[in-house]
Design an enzyme around this catalytic site. Structure first.
Site, PDB file in Angstrom:
ATOM      1  N   PRO A 101      -7.205   1.323  -5.390  1.00 28.87           N
ATOM      2  CA  PRO A 101      -7.210  -0.424  -5.601  1.00 28.87           C
ATOM      3  C   PRO A 101      -6.007  -0.781  -4.629  1.00 28.87           C
ATOM      4  O   PRO A 101      -4.886  -0.059  -4.598  1.00 28.87           O
ATOM      5  CB  PRO A 101      -6.803  -0.517  -7.076  1.00 28.87           C
ATOM      6  N   ASN A 102      -6.386  -1.809  -3.743  1.00 28.56           N
ATOM      7  CA  ASN A 102      -5.331  -2.543  -2.998  1.00 28.56           C
ATOM      8  C   ASN A 102      -5.149  -1.973  -1.695  1.00 28.56           C
ATOM      9  O   ASN A 102      -4.460  -2.356  -0.839  1.00 28.56           O
ATOM     10  CB  ASN A 102      -4.334  -2.934  -3.695  1.00 28.56           C
TER      11      ASN A 102
ATOM     12  N   ARG B 107       0.029  -6.800   4.441  1.00 32.19           N
ATOM     13  CA  ARG B 107       1.056  -7.194   3.739  1.00 32.19           C
ATOM     14  C   ARG B 107       2.128  -6.189   3.351  1.00 32.19           C
ATOM     15  O   ARG B 107       1.691  -4.834   3.463  1.00 32.19           O
ATOM     16  CB  ARG B 107       0.681  -7.910   2.274  1.00 32.19           C
TER      17      ARG B 107
ATOM     18  N   TYR C 188       4.582   0.119   3.172  1.00 31.33           N
ATOM     19  CA  TYR C 188       3.628   0.987   3.604  1.00 31.33           C
ATOM     20  C   TYR C 188       3.288   1.063   4.802  1.00 31.33           C
ATOM     21  O   TYR C 188       2.029   1.717   5.336  1.00 31.33           O
ATOM     22  CB  TYR C 188       2.336   0.401   2.874  1.00 31.33           C
TER      23      TYR C 188
ATOM     24  N   ASN D  67      -5.435   8.997  -2.554  1.00 31.37           N
ATOM     25  CA  ASN D  67      -4.521   7.925  -2.829  1.00 31.37           C
ATOM     26  C   ASN D  67      -5.008   7.034  -3.897  1.00 31.37           C
ATOM     27  O   ASN D  67      -5.865   6.377  -3.505  1.00 31.37           O
ATOM     28  CB  ASN D  67      -3.817   7.203  -1.477  1.00 31.37           C
TER      29      ASN D  67
ATOM     30  N   ALA E 198      -2.323   2.374  -7.846  1.00 32.42           N
ATOM     31  CA  ALA E 198      -1.854   1.778  -9.063  1.00 32.42           C
ATOM     32  C   ALA E 198      -2.784   2.774 -10.148  1.00 32.42           C
ATOM     33  O   ALA E 198      -1.927   3.136 -10.993  1.00 32.42           O
ATOM     34  CB  ALA E 198      -1.663   0.615  -9.436  1.00 32.42           C
TER      35      ALA E 198
ATOM     36  N   HIS F  68      -1.055   5.827 -11.937  1.00 30.40           N
ATOM     37  CA  HIS F  68      -0.005   5.608 -12.830  1.00 30.40           C
ATOM     38  C   HIS F  68      -0.471   5.074 -14.250  1.00 30.40           C
ATOM     39  O   HIS F  68       0.026   5.107 -15.434  1.00 30.40           O
ATOM     40  CB  HIS F  68       1.076   4.673 -12.574  1.00 30.40           C
TER      41      HIS F  68
ATOM     42  N   GLU G 287      -2.988  15.091  -3.977  1.00 27.92           N
ATOM     43  CA  GLU G 287      -2.554  13.514  -3.953  1.00 27.92           C
ATOM     44  C   GLU G 287      -1.534  12.983  -3.217  1.00 27.92           C
ATOM     45  O   GLU G 287      -0.769  13.721  -2.775  1.00 27.92           O
ATOM     46  CB  GLU G 287      -2.033  13.462  -5.642  1.00 27.92           C
TER      47      GLU G 287
ATOM     48  N   HIS H 154       0.741   9.697  -1.549  1.00 25.59           N
ATOM     49  CA  HIS H 154       1.445   8.493  -1.734  1.00 25.59           C
ATOM     50  C   HIS H 154       2.176   8.137  -0.247  1.00 25.59           C
ATOM     51  O   HIS H 154       2.693   8.836  -0.014  1.00 25.59           O
ATOM     52  CB  HIS H 154       2.120   8.385  -2.810  1.00 25.59           C
ATOM     53  N   ILE H 155       1.726   6.875   0.368  1.00 24.43           N
ATOM     54  CA  ILE H 155       2.391   6.609   1.448  1.00 24.43           C
ATOM     55  C   ILE H 155       3.819   6.233   1.106  1.00 24.43           C
ATOM     56  O   ILE H 155       4.530   7.071   2.029  1.00 24.43           O
ATOM     57  CB  ILE H 155       1.921   5.411   1.889  1.00 24.43           C
ATOM     58  N   SER H 156       4.307   5.539  -0.062  1.00 22.24           N
ATOM     59  CA  SER H 156       5.729   5.487  -0.070  1.00 22.24           C
ATOM     60  C   SER H 156       6.106   6.460  -1.157  1.00 22.24           C
ATOM     61  O   SER H 156       5.480   7.222  -1.453  1.00 22.24           O
ATOM     62  CB  SER H 156       5.755   4.139  -0.725  1.00 22.24           C
TER      63      SER H 156
ATOM     64  N   ARG I 204      11.040   4.072  -6.370  1.00 20.57           N
ATOM     65  CA  ARG I 204      10.860   2.907  -6.460  1.00 20.57           C
ATOM     66  C   ARG I 204      10.860   2.661  -7.828  1.00 20.57           C
ATOM     67  O   ARG I 204      11.565   3.286  -8.594  1.00 20.57           O
ATOM     68  CB  ARG I 204       9.381   2.585  -5.958  1.00 20.57           C
TER      69      ARG I 204
ATOM     70  N   ARG J 190       6.329   3.903 -11.332  1.00 19.28           N
ATOM     71  CA  ARG J 190       5.638   4.443 -10.519  1.00 19.28           C
ATOM     72  C   ARG J 190       6.075   6.048 -10.453  1.00 19.28           C
ATOM     73  O   ARG J 190       5.509   6.949  -9.625  1.00 19.28           O
ATOM     74  CB  ARG J 190       6.078   4.179  -8.957  1.00 19.28           C
TER      75      ARG J 190
HETATM   76  O1  CA2 Z   1       2.544   4.755  -1.747  1.00 14.73           O
HETATM   77  C1  CA2 Z   1       1.397   4.384  -2.168  1.00 14.73           C
HETATM   78  O2  CA2 Z   1       0.559   5.077  -1.192  1.00 14.73           O
HETATM   79  C2  CA2 Z   1       1.021   4.058  -3.497  1.00 14.73           C
HETATM   80  O3  CA2 Z   1      -0.197   4.840  -3.914  1.00 14.73           O
HETATM   81  C3  CA2 Z   1       0.303   2.659  -3.178  1.00 14.73           C
HETATM   82  C4  CA2 Z   1      -0.131   1.859  -4.308  1.00 14.73           C
HETATM   83  C5  CA2 Z   1       1.174   1.829  -5.503  1.00 14.73           C
HETATM   84  O4  CA2 Z   1       0.475   1.043  -6.537  1.00 14.73           O
HETATM   85  C6  CA2 Z   1       1.487   3.212  -5.862  1.00 14.73           C
HETATM   86  O5  CA2 Z   1       2.619   3.061  -6.601  1.00 14.73           O
HETATM   87  C7  CA2 Z   1       1.939   3.989  -4.618  1.00 14.73           C
HETATM   88  C8  CA2 Z   1      -0.178   0.341  -4.049  1.00 14.73           C
HETATM   89  C9  CA2 Z   1      -1.424   0.202  -2.861  1.00 14.73           C
HETATM   90  C10 CA2 Z   1      -1.559  -1.007  -2.641  1.00 14.73           C
HETATM   91  O6  CA2 Z   1      -1.169  -1.462  -1.306  1.00 14.73           O
HETATM   92  C11 CA2 Z   1      -0.853  -2.597  -0.588  1.00 14.73           C
HETATM   93  C12 CA2 Z   1      -0.634  -2.533   0.761  1.00 14.73           C
HETATM   94  C13 CA2 Z   1      -0.437  -3.773   1.326  1.00 14.73           C
HETATM   95  C14 CA2 Z   1       0.036  -4.828   0.540  1.00 14.73           C
HETATM   96  C15 CA2 Z   1      -0.341  -4.735  -0.863  1.00 14.73           C
HETATM   97  C16 CA2 Z   1      -0.657  -3.546  -1.418  1.00 14.73           C
END
Ligand code: CA2
Length: 148
Positions: A10-11, A18, A23, A79, A82, A85, A103, A105-107, A112, A116
């Site tokens: 998701p997202n 954004r 990210y 990936n 959310a 979690h 698995e 994760h970009i960040s 954080r 998370r």
């Molecule tokens: O760091 C990651 O890759 C995450 O999986 C990204 C998820 C976050 O909920 C995880 O804790 C860590 C969020 C992906 C949403 O990505 C966005 C990108 C741009 C703007 C808003 C959200």
């Protein structure tokens, strides 16, 4: 040619649009192109899927099972966003299908918010890559190729 699925949750369709400080500036299309190019370099077929729906992600994991069993698929670079979690369903899908999942994760989720820091996927993942940006997907594909 063996196959790998790159699965985004998701997202992640909002990548590059954004929160570039969190990210990076790559869009999802950029990440998917990078993954397909990595597949070409390594001689594996990379397909990519993104969904905002937990059930679709469960079904995508299930869909790789037969390929893993017959040796035509190496696994999934995942990936889960959310859902990482929150999702016992994704935990069960990975465990039940016996599909190797890296698995990603970009960040750096551990730098954080505390919500998370826990992942339902990590205990059933074949490996975990966090905090290395889009490069994490490349490393995930390389890992699946190396362990095959
Ligand atoms: O760091 C990651 O890759 C995450 O999986 C990204 C998820 C976050 O909920 C995880 O804790 C860590 C969020 C992906 C949403 O990505 C966005 C990108 C741009 C703007 C808003 C959200």
């Amino acid at each position: 040619m063996k196959s790998i699925l790159v699965l985004n949750g998701p997202n992640l369709n909002l990548l590059g649009i954004r929160e570039p400080e969190q990210y990076g500036s790559h869009t999802l299309a950029d990440v998917e192109t990078l993954c397909r190019e990595t597949g070409k370099r390594l001689g594996v077929e990379v397909s990519c899927l993104q969904s905002n729906h937990e059930g679709e992600l469960v079904e995508a994991i299930h869909s790789v099972r037969q390929g893993v069993l017959d040796g035509s698929a190496l696994g999934v670079v995942f990936n889960a966003g959310a859902y990482t979690h929150t999702s016992i369903a994704l935990h069960d899908a990975i465990k039940g299908s016996e599909v190797p999942v890296i698995e990603v994760h970009i960040s750096n989720v551990h730098a954080r918010e505390s919500f998370r820091h826990h992942s339902y996927l990590s205990p059933v993942a074949a490996g975990i890559i966090v905090g290395l940006g889009a490069e994490g997907y490349v490393l995930g594909i390389e890992a699946l190729v190396r362990r095959s």
